[in-house]
Design a protein around this motif. Structure first.
Motif, PDB file in Angstrom:
ATOM      1  N   UNK A   1       5.092  -7.341   2.722  1.00 58.45           N
ATOM      2  CA  UNK A   1       5.736  -6.386   3.623  1.00 58.45           C
ATOM      3  C   UNK A   1       6.000  -5.043   2.935  1.00 58.45           C
ATOM      4  N   UNK A   2       6.492  -5.080   1.705  1.00 62.70           N
ATOM      5  CA  UNK A   2       6.768  -3.817   1.017  1.00 62.70           C
ATOM      6  C   UNK A   2       5.482  -3.047   0.732  1.00 62.70           C
ATOM      7  N   UNK A   3       4.387  -3.744   0.444  1.00 63.72           N
ATOM      8  CA  UNK A   3       3.095  -3.067   0.275  1.00 63.72           C
ATOM      9  C   UNK A   3       2.653  -2.415   1.587  1.00 63.72           C
ATOM     10  N   UNK A   4       2.919  -3.088   2.696  1.00 65.25           N
ATOM     11  CA  UNK A   4       2.566  -2.524   4.012  1.00 65.25           C
ATOM     12  C   UNK A   4       3.393  -1.273   4.296  1.00 65.25           C
ATOM     13  N   UNK A   5       4.679  -1.329   3.951  1.00 69.65           N
ATOM     14  CA  UNK A   5       5.542  -0.153   4.128  1.00 69.65           C
ATOM     15  C   UNK A   5       4.987   1.042   3.345  1.00 69.65           C
ATOM     16  N   UNK A   6       4.598   0.781   2.104  1.00 66.51           N
ATOM     17  CA  UNK A   6       4.106   1.866   1.260  1.00 66.51           C
ATOM     18  C   UNK A   6       2.779   2.422   1.784  1.00 66.51           C
ATOM     19  N   UNK A   7       1.915   1.546   2.270  1.00 63.65           N
ATOM     20  CA  UNK A   7       0.647   2.007   2.844  1.00 63.65           C
ATOM     21  C   UNK A   7       0.901   2.889   4.059  1.00 63.65           C
ATOM     22  N   UNK A   8       1.895   2.532   4.861  1.00 64.96           N
ATOM     23  CA  UNK A   8       2.261   3.357   6.008  1.00 64.96           C
ATOM     24  C   UNK A   8       2.734   4.743   5.564  1.00 64.96           C
ATOM     25  N   UNK A   9       3.578   4.771   4.552  1.00 67.44           N
ATOM     26  CA  UNK A   9       4.088   6.063   4.070  1.00 67.44           C
ATOM     27  C   UNK A   9       2.945   6.946   3.578  1.00 67.44           C
ATOM     28  N   UNK A  10       2.005   6.356   2.847  1.00 66.76           N
ATOM     29  CA  UNK A  10       0.870   7.144   2.347  1.00 66.76           C
ATOM     30  C   UNK A  10       0.032   7.702   3.496  1.00 66.76           C
TER      31      UNK A  10
ATOM     32  N   UNK B   1       7.627   3.712   7.689  1.00 69.16           N
ATOM     33  CA  UNK B   1       7.379   2.505   6.889  1.00 69.16           C
ATOM     34  C   UNK B   1       7.227   1.271   7.762  1.00 69.16           C
ATOM     35  N   UNK B   2       8.046   1.152   8.800  1.00 72.99           N
ATOM     36  CA  UNK B   2       8.017  -0.026   9.664  1.00 72.99           C
ATOM     37  C   UNK B   2       7.161   0.138  10.899  1.00 72.99           C
ATOM     38  N   UNK B   3       6.235   1.085  10.855  1.00 70.54           N
ATOM     39  CA  UNK B   3       5.360   1.323  11.999  1.00 70.54           C
ATOM     40  C   UNK B   3       4.188   0.336  11.943  1.00 70.54           C
ATOM     41  N   UNK B   4       4.338  -0.776  12.633  1.00 72.26           N
ATOM     42  CA  UNK B   4       3.355  -1.844  12.582  1.00 72.26           C
ATOM     43  C   UNK B   4       2.170  -1.546  13.496  1.00 72.26           C
ATOM     44  N   UNK B   5       1.000  -1.914  13.035  1.00 72.91           N
ATOM     45  CA  UNK B   5      -0.192  -1.895  13.895  1.00 72.91           C
ATOM     46  C   UNK B   5      -0.536  -3.351  14.147  1.00 72.91           C
ATOM     47  N   UNK B   6      -0.353  -3.821  15.393  1.00 78.99           N
ATOM     48  CA  UNK B   6      -0.469  -5.247  15.671  1.00 78.99           C
ATOM     49  C   UNK B   6      -1.273  -5.498  16.942  1.00 78.99           C
ATOM     50  N   UNK B   7      -1.656  -6.755  17.099  1.00 80.04           N
ATOM     51  CA  UNK B   7      -2.170  -7.219  18.380  1.00 80.04           C
ATOM     52  C   UNK B   7      -1.681  -8.643  18.603  1.00 80.04           C
ATOM     53  N   UNK B   8      -1.587  -9.016  19.874  1.00 74.47           N
ATOM     54  CA  UNK B   8      -1.109 -10.339  20.253  1.00 74.47           C
ATOM     55  C   UNK B   8      -2.308 -11.253  20.492  1.00 74.47           C
ATOM     56  N   UNK B   9      -2.203 -12.490  20.034  1.00 78.54           N
ATOM     57  CA  UNK B   9      -3.244 -13.490  20.259  1.00 78.54           C
ATOM     58  C   UNK B   9      -2.660 -14.656  21.058  1.00 78.54           C
ATOM     59  N   UNK B  10      -3.447 -15.152  21.987  1.00 80.63           N
ATOM     60  CA  UNK B  10      -3.088 -16.340  22.761  1.00 80.63           C
ATOM     61  C   UNK B  10      -4.352 -17.164  22.932  1.00 80.63           C
ATOM     62  N   UNK B  11      -4.423 -18.280  22.234  1.00 78.46           N
ATOM     63  CA  UNK B  11      -5.647 -19.061  22.273  1.00 78.46           C
ATOM     64  C   UNK B  11      -6.821 -18.224  21.797  1.00 78.46           C
ATOM     65  N   UNK B  12      -7.880 -18.157  22.614  1.00 76.94           N
ATOM     66  CA  UNK B  12      -9.069 -17.376  22.259  1.00 76.94           C
ATOM     67  C   UNK B  12      -9.038 -15.973  22.839  1.00 76.94           C
TER      68      UNK B  12
END
Length: 268
Positions: A197-206, A211-222
């Protein structure tokens, strides 16, 4: 028709020859709607259906989909505290399976529920909540209509990032009546201290992101949803986002695990 013996022999031959199965990408669709419909069909029983949350760095989290249907007594303390402050005409933004709207309707309040997921809207309607399709950035609601706005279930995350937050806070203010309150929950990203998580925060800052700006997607089955930004921000970061907006924080509830709830007041 192929017999089990024939099918097994074919698989064994393929394994011996080193033939590889084709990699199939998940279908891109309304994953959250797919998830909620599956869970509703399973009776919303805990442990029956699980939501997979995939982050852009490969980190994967899993949640029990039954939480979207949880009764009031099973909600986090911060949500129970916040919902007691709802009054007047209520707008539930990102209503999911409608648990907050159902509770308030049982209390006799007039609730409008909105979600961008067609499947979520369908689930709400099947449960007796007259939900509408719409996004947090373009609410299908008239100006100045609501005394209480809800962004529960960590839906402060819909703010997405600095630029998106300004747009959404302005849209929330547009539909809010004078003296309105916004009841919302979020999460402090810095409560997660593991290296992944801390590595992800730092990558976001760079990358010039929060820092907590997540890039995500939701999965449900296939099925997988589209990638989107979802914001975890600390309370001080939230105050910075609110400063140029029409909203001001008046109360906050913090959990030891990093979750929090806030009451925001319309300035004008």
């Amino acid at each position: 028709m192929e017999t089990e013996t024939q099918a097994g022999a074919g698989a064994e031959t393929g394994a011996r020859s080193g033939a590889a199965l084709a990699h199939v990408e998940p279908a891109t669709d309304d994953a959250i709607g797919h998830l909620l419909l599956r869970c509703l069909s399973a009776g919303a029983e805990p442990g029956a259906v699980f939501e997979v949350i995939e982050r852009s760095d490969g980190f994967v989290g899993v949640c029990d989909a039954a939480e979207y249907f949880a009764p009031f007594e099973d909600w986090p303390t911060r949500e129970r505290s916040l919902i007691s402050r709802a009054r007047g005409a209520v707008l539930d933004i990102g209503c999911g399976a409608g648990r907050h709207a159902l509770h308030l309707r049982e209390r006799g309040l007039d609730v409008t529920a909105v979600d961008s997921s067609p499947g979520a809207v369908r689930v709400c309607r099947e449960r007796g909540v007259p939900a509408r399709p719409g996004t947090a950035g373009e609410l299908p609601c008239p100006d100045g209509s609501y005394d209480t706005l809800l962004a529960l279930g960590a839906n402060l995350g819909l703010l997405g990032g600095r630029a998106r937050a300004a747009e959404l806070l302005a849209e929330f203010a547009r539909v809010a009546a004078p003296g309105a309150r916004l009841l919302a929950t979020g999460r402090d990203p810095y409560a997660s201290t593991g290296r992944v998580h801390t590595d992800y925060h730092e990558a976001n800052r760079r990358a010039g992101r929060m820092a907590g700006q997540l890039r995500i997607r939701i999965r449900s089955g296939a099925v997988a949803g589209s990638w989107f930004d979802y914001l975890y921000c600390s309370l001080p970061e939230l105050e910075e986002l609110l400063a140029p907006s029409d909203w001001t924080p008046v109360e906050a509830f913090e959990d030891p695990g990093g979750g929090y709830g806030v009451v925001l007041a319309l300035r004008r």
